[in-house]
Design a protein around this motif. Structure first.
Motif, short mmCIF file in Angstrom:
data_model
loop_
_atom_site.label_atom_id
_atom_site.label_comp_id
_atom_site.label_asym_id
_atom_site.label_seq_id
_atom_site.Cartn_x
_atom_site.Cartn_y
_atom_site.Cartn_z
N ASN A 75 0.81 -1.17 -0.04
CA ASN A 75 0.06 -0.15 0.02
C ASN A 75 0.96 1.27 -0.09
OD1 ASN A 75 -3.06 -0.87 0.31
ND2 ASN A 75 -2.29 -1.91 1.83
N VAL A 76 2.12 1.28 0.56
CA VAL A 76 2.95 2.49 0.50
C VAL A 76 4.16 2.28 -0.06
CG1 VAL A 76 2.03 3.26 2.76
CG2 VAL A 76 3.86 1.56 2.67
N GLU A 77 4.45 1.24 -0.42
CA GLU A 77 5.55 0.81 -1.87
C GLU A 77 7.05 1.31 -1.48
OE1 GLU A 77 4.19 2.19 -5.47
OE2 GLU A 77 2.31 0.86 -5.50
N ALA A 78 7.40 1.54 -0.13
CA ALA A 78 8.60 1.99 0.18
C ALA A 78 9.02 1.64 1.70
CB ALA A 78 8.82 3.46 0.14
N VAL A 79 9.90 1.56 2.08
CA VAL A 79 10.49 0.69 3.28
C VAL A 79 10.49 1.77 4.42
CG1 VAL A 79 12.55 -0.07 4.76
CG2 VAL A 79 12.49 -0.67 2.22
N GLY A 80 10.67 3.04 4.40
CA GLY A 80 10.67 4.13 5.21
C GLY A 80 9.02 4.23 5.71
N PRO A 81 8.17 4.42 4.86
CA PRO A 81 6.70 4.52 5.38
C PRO A 81 6.21 3.38 6.00
CG PRO A 81 6.95 5.36 3.12
CD PRO A 81 8.13 4.77 3.52
N CYS A 82 6.58 2.01 5.56
CA CYS A 82 6.34 0.93 5.88
C CYS A 82 6.62 0.71 7.47
CB CYS A 82 6.94 -0.22 5.08
SG CYS A 82 6.54 -1.93 5.58
N LEU A 83 7.86 0.78 7.64
CA LEU A 83 8.46 0.73 8.96
C LEU A 83 7.66 2.00 9.98
CD1 LEU A 83 12.15 0.38 8.68
CD2 LEU A 83 10.39 -1.58 9.40
N THR A 84 7.53 3.04 9.63
CA THR A 84 6.64 4.14 10.20
C THR A 84 5.29 3.89 10.55
OG1 THR A 84 8.05 5.82 9.17
CG2 THR A 84 6.18 6.64 10.28
N ILE A 85 4.46 3.20 9.70
CA ILE A 85 3.30 2.64 9.99
C ILE A 85 3.19 1.60 10.79
CG2 ILE A 85 1.39 1.29 8.64
CD1 ILE A 85 1.77 3.40 6.45
N TRP A 86 4.26 0.79 10.94
CA TRP A 86 4.09 -0.48 11.93
C TRP A 86 4.42 0.20 13.40
CZ3 TRP A 86 2.80 -5.26 11.74
CH2 TRP A 86 2.69 -5.89 10.63
N ALA A 87 5.21 1.21 13.28
CA ALA A 87 5.50 1.76 14.68
C ALA A 87 4.18 2.74 15.25
CB ALA A 87 6.65 3.04 14.63
N SER A 227 14.97 5.22 1.78
CA SER A 227 13.91 4.49 2.25
C SER A 227 12.66 5.33 2.04
CB SER A 227 14.02 4.16 3.68
OG SER A 227 14.08 5.29 4.63
N PHE A 228 12.59 6.54 1.67
CA PHE A 228 11.33 7.13 1.44
C PHE A 228 11.09 7.26 -0.18
CE2 PHE A 228 11.43 7.81 5.93
CZ PHE A 228 10.27 7.73 6.34
N LYS A 229 12.08 6.97 -1.12
CA LYS A 229 11.95 7.05 -2.47
C LYS A 229 10.99 6.20 -2.89
CE LYS A 229 15.05 7.18 -6.41
NZ LYS A 229 16.08 6.95 -6.82
N ASP A 230 10.17 6.88 -3.86
CA ASP A 230 9.20 6.12 -4.81
C ASP A 230 8.05 5.75 -4.03
OD1 ASP A 230 10.71 6.44 -7.18
OD2 ASP A 230 11.78 4.69 -6.69
#
Length: 504
Positions: A75-87, A227-230
């Motif tokens: 749904n977010v397609e990048a590592v940075g937002p993914c980890l942020t959402i988990w936290a 990690s927030f690219k793309d």
């Protein structure tokens, strides 16, 4: 004919004597009553602080962390937002649980959201919650967990390709049947199974986290650059990512279903929450970091079973450990869901809001067998048409409607029920934030990416109003005429009786 009549009369007399014996508490029934009290009494405080923390951690950590990482990332397609959402999901779960802690110590009744909605808004919202839980949220949760189990159990047999859907669904249905039978036959067996599977669950979590830390120490950090690219950020994508992340945290309100069994709930309920949920949050973030040390975003999205791919790349030739223990973990979560299934039905039945037979107790095994079997049957129905992602969205949409409504009940009772004692009193800003987030989670997907599934879910919840008016408010006689013979035959088939006939 005379002999048959005599036998029939003797049988009737014997049944009358047995019922009188139970009512009079004769010695031969005392042992049965003691055992039943151990299982069913909602007033026997036996869960302490450590047990409360273990229950939260053991219930939350299940199939979600092995299934949802792919869905959150999609749904977010990048590592940075993914980890942020988990936290962020962990923070939201903690805030929501603190709201439930105030509710749970203010209204010390088991049954989760049900007694709070009843106290704040009356019987209709409480009935709609039990109606939706009984037929949607609880069985669909059971189905999702067992589908996750089936994916991981079948993945090693289909290297390089996805297992056939028929295989996955048949395995999931088999898991539901086995777990349902175990929990219907024996409380002790279900409890022992849960303890073993919880220990196995923590082993695999520890293996993945430690492996990730070792890889980071060796410099495996290339997947965290830019990690927030793309990334794909929109209200709809973030809401759906939260749905999948929060599914992995589901169970944060589990202690409120057994408030009456907590030792010193005014102390142990909030402490269990404050310790347990942040601990799970740290584990979840570290597990996701571990995944990204060996997989790029694209590779993670292409993986059928993320933890299995991780094990193949890190633990080879001992990679078989990962799917084995993930299977144990998902089975443990499914068993825990089934183990506690009868509690809500029991409380709703006590208020006259559910079919009475669903709150009956097995005389031989002292388990809520009808409720457990009913949950299992409905869960199998959910497995037939649905895939995991669709079921999670459907489940999360329905469950957050009632989470938001329950937290709103806390705000309302601050003004309407000032006389209630509040051993725990959280700042009013916390329930306000949780309520606003709940509204956003419910409305955002409908507005930005409307789907018929959400409309069906709302219509189903509202259809409970018809059921309430006809069968609870007006109390039509003809449904009772239909249900009485069905109840009688089910009693004889399953050997179950109303709780008051077992416990006086």
């Amino acid at each position: 004919m005379g002999e048959e009549s005599l036998k029939k009369r003797k049988g009737e007399d014997k049944g009358r004597e047995d019922r009188q014996s139970i009512q009079n508490h004769e010695p031969q029934t005392m042992n049965l009553q003691k055992q039943a009290n151990l299982f069913l009494s909602p007033f026997d405080p036996c869960v302490g602080l450590i047990s409360g923390i273990c229950m939260i951690v053991g219930t939350i950590i299940g199939s979600g962390i092995f299934v949802s990482p792919k869905s959150v990332l999609a749904n977010v397609e990048a590592v940075g937002p993914c980890l942020t959402i988990w936290a962020a999901c962990g923070v939201l779960a903690t805030l929501g649980a603190l709201c439930f802690a105030e509710l749970g110590t203010m209204i010390t009744k088991s049954g989760g959201e049900y007694p709070y909605l009843m106290e704040a808004f009356g019987p209709i919202p409480a009935f709609l919650f039990s109606w939706t839980s009984l037929l949607v949220t609880k069985p669909s949760s059971f189905a999702i967990i067992c589908l996750s189990f089936a994916e991981y159990a079948s993945a090693p047999f289909y290297p390089g390709c996805d297992p056939p859907q028929v295989v996955i669904k048949c395995l999931a249905a088999a898991a539901i049947v086995v777990i349902t039978i175990v929990n219907s036959l024996s409380v002790k067996l279900g409890s022992y199974l849960q303890n073993f599977l919880t220990a196995a669950k923590m082993i695999i979590v520890t293996i993945i986290i430690v492996s990730g830390i070792v890889l980071l120490a060796k410099g495996k950090t290339e997947n965290f650059k830019d990690s927030f690219k793309d990334s794909k950020i929109s209200v709809s994508s973030i809401s759906l990512a939260f749905y999948n992340g929060l599914w992995a945290y589901d169970g944060w309100n589990q202690l409120n279903y057994i408030t009456e069994e907590l030792k010193n709930p005014y102390r142990n309920l909030p402490l269990s929450i404050i310790i347990g949920i942040p601990l799970v949050t740290v584990c979840y973030v570290l597990i996701n970091i571990s995944y990204f040390t060996v997989m790029t975003s694209t590779e993670l999205l292409q993986s059928q079973a993320v933890a299995v791919t991780f094990g193949d790349r890190v633990l080879y030739p001992a990679s078989w450990i990962v799917p084995l223990f993930v299977v144990f973990s998902t089975l443990g979560s499914a068993n825990g869901t089934c183990f506690t299934a009868g509690r809500l039905v029991y409380v709703a039945g006590r208020e006259g809001h559910m079919l009475k037979v669903l709150s009956y107790i097995s005389v031989k095994h002292l388990t809520p067998a009808p409720a457990i079997i009913f949950y299992g049957a409905i869960a199998i129905i959910y497995i037939i048409p649905g895939d995991i992602d669709t079921l999670i969205n459907y489940f999360s949409f329905a469950v957050w409607i009632f989470y938001g409504l329950t937290v709103l009940a806390l705000i309302v009772m601050r003004f309407t029920r000032k006389e209630l004692r509040r051993p725990i009193r959280i700042p009013i800003i916390i329930p306000v934030i949780v309520t606003l987030v709940s509204i956003l989670l419910v409305l955002a997907p409908i507005i930005s990416a409307p789907e018929l599934a959400y409309l069906y879910c709302i219509l189903f919840i509202l259809s409970g109003l018809i059921v309430y008016v006809l069968f609870v408010h007006l109390k039509f006689n003809w449904p009772q005429k239909i249900s009485k013979p069905i109840t009688m035959h089910l009693q004889m088939l399953l050997e179950v009786v109303p709780e008051e006939e077992v416990i006086q």
